[in-house]
Scaffold this active site. Structure first.
Site, PDB file in Angstrom:
ATOM      1  N   CYS A 104       0.858  -1.186   0.000  1.00  0.00           N
ATOM      2  CA  CYS A 104       0.000   0.000   0.000  1.00  0.00           C
ATOM      3  C   CYS A 104       0.892   1.234   0.000  1.00  0.00           C
ATOM      4  CB  CYS A 104      -0.873  -0.033   1.250  1.00  0.00           C
ATOM      5  SG  CYS A 104      -1.400   1.572   1.803  1.00  0.00           S
ATOM      6  N   GLU A 105       0.672   2.133  -0.964  1.00  0.00           N
ATOM      7  CA  GLU A 105       1.555   3.300  -1.076  1.00  0.00           C
ATOM      8  C   GLU A 105       1.263   4.352  -0.012  1.00  0.00           C
ATOM      9  OE1 GLU A 105       0.994   4.726  -5.036  1.00  0.00           O
ATOM     10  OE2 GLU A 105      -0.681   6.026  -4.502  1.00  0.00           O
ATOM     11  N   HIS A 106       0.156   4.209   0.709  1.00  0.00           N
ATOM     12  CA  HIS A 106      -0.157   5.179   1.765  1.00  0.00           C
ATOM     13  C   HIS A 106       0.473   4.800   3.098  1.00  0.00           C
ATOM     14  CE1 HIS A 106      -3.851   5.675  -0.951  1.00  0.00           C
ATOM     15  NE2 HIS A 106      -2.999   6.635  -1.221  1.00  0.00           N
ATOM     16  N   HIS A 107       0.716   3.495   3.308  1.00  0.00           N
ATOM     17  CA  HIS A 107       1.240   3.039   4.603  1.00  0.00           C
ATOM     18  C   HIS A 107       2.488   2.174   4.495  1.00  0.00           C
ATOM     19  CE1 HIS A 107      -3.078   3.892   5.290  1.00  0.00           C
ATOM     20  NE2 HIS A 107      -2.652   4.342   6.462  1.00  0.00           N
ATOM     21  N   GLN A 145      -4.828  -0.501  -5.141  1.00  0.00           N
ATOM     22  CA  GLN A 145      -5.316  -1.683  -5.866  1.00  0.00           C
ATOM     23  C   GLN A 145      -5.965  -1.321  -7.205  1.00  0.00           C
ATOM     24  OE1 GLN A 145      -7.441  -4.586  -3.470  1.00  0.00           O
ATOM     25  NE2 GLN A 145      -8.513  -5.370  -5.274  1.00  0.00           N
ATOM     26  N   HIS A 173      -5.907  -5.715   2.484  1.00  0.00           N
ATOM     27  CA  HIS A 173      -4.992  -4.583   2.713  1.00  0.00           C
ATOM     28  C   HIS A 173      -4.592  -4.574   4.182  1.00  0.00           C
ATOM     29  CE1 HIS A 173      -5.730  -2.298  -1.150  1.00  0.00           C
ATOM     30  NE2 HIS A 173      -6.494  -3.375  -1.237  1.00  0.00           N
ATOM     31  N   CYS A 175      -3.157  -2.357   5.783  1.00  0.00           N
ATOM     32  CA  CYS A 175      -3.429  -1.070   6.445  1.00  0.00           C
ATOM     33  C   CYS A 175      -4.838  -1.054   7.029  1.00  0.00           C
ATOM     34  CB  CYS A 175      -3.198   0.100   5.484  1.00  0.00           C
ATOM     35  SG  CYS A 175      -4.107  -0.019   3.951  1.00  0.00           S
TER      36      CYS A 175
HETATM   37 ZN    ZN Z   1      -2.929   1.798   3.202  1.00  0.00          ZN
END
Ligand code: ZN
Length: 213
Positions: A104-107, A145, A173, A175
């Site tokens: 996941c590119e956010h976490h 995704q 995910h 996250c």
């Molecule tokens: Zn995430």
């Protein structure tokens, strides 16, 4: 440097990488990331003199560059060879349950799931393991995704020379599962259909084979 980047990396669905992303070699990247990761561990208060921890910064840096995020580099794109289809199979081919390990590119935590891909042969066929390798190449990037699904579809259409491609991803995910809301039972499904897969009958046939409908 922009004109040396393959066209695939200039489109709207591409992972946002800077034009100079691959001017630095992997060894330098590993060295720099290891230094920064060591800093993170130091700040967390870990004792880097400990036998078990001392090589962790280098291990993490190598894993990021050579494994988890190796799909960022166009040089790692798998070679695709197509074979002449002598037995005139011009119907649907589905490979289901392709393992997806992404991040996941956010976490920067794992996205783990399965991809199901299908295409209708134009008379050329692809080595089956190449489908897995294309999925893996796109997955080994910081991702969302939705974009992962579109990237796999675009790469398959390019490799197979047909618009008749379907991609479904069902993934957990971390996250969502291992932090935040802490839901370990939900998964996320995304799909991209192009060409003849836009026809509902063909799409349903694909989903039946993939076992998701
Ligand atoms: Zn995430």
């Amino acid at each position: 440097m922009l004109d040396t980047i393959p066209p695939l990396y200039n489109e709207i669905h591409d992972t946002p990488v800077r034009p100079d992303a691959f001017e630095m070699d992997d060894e330098t990247k590993i060295l720099l990331i290891a230094n920064h990761f060591e800093e993170i561990m130091q700040i967390l208060g870990l004792d880097l003199a400990d036998d078990s921890l001392k090589d962790t910064p280098n291990r993490v840096a190598k894993m990021y560059v050579k494994e988890y995020f190796s799909g960022l580099n166009p040089a790692n794109k798998p070679e695709i060879s197509l074979f002449e289809n002598r037995y005139k199979y011009n119907k649907m081919l589905v490979e289901k349950n392709i393992t997806v390990y992404s991040s996941c590119e956010h976490h920067f935590v794992p996205i783990v799931g399965k991809a199901h891909v299908g295409y209708i042969s134009t008379g050329k066929i692809i080595g089956l393991s190449k489908l897995n390798r294309l999925v893996q190449f796109c997955a080994r990037r910081p991702q969302v995704q939705e974009r992962l699904t579109i990237q796999i579809s675009a790469m398959l259409r390019e490799a197979l020379g047909t618009e008749d491609v379907a991609v479904v991803i069902d993934a957990v995910h971390h996250c969502v599962a291992s932090r935040g809301v802490g839901d370990t039972s939900s998964s996320t499904i995304t799909a991209e259909y192009t060409g003849r897969f836009l026809n509902s009958g063909i799409r349903e046939e694909f989903l039946r084979y993939a076992g998701v409908a």
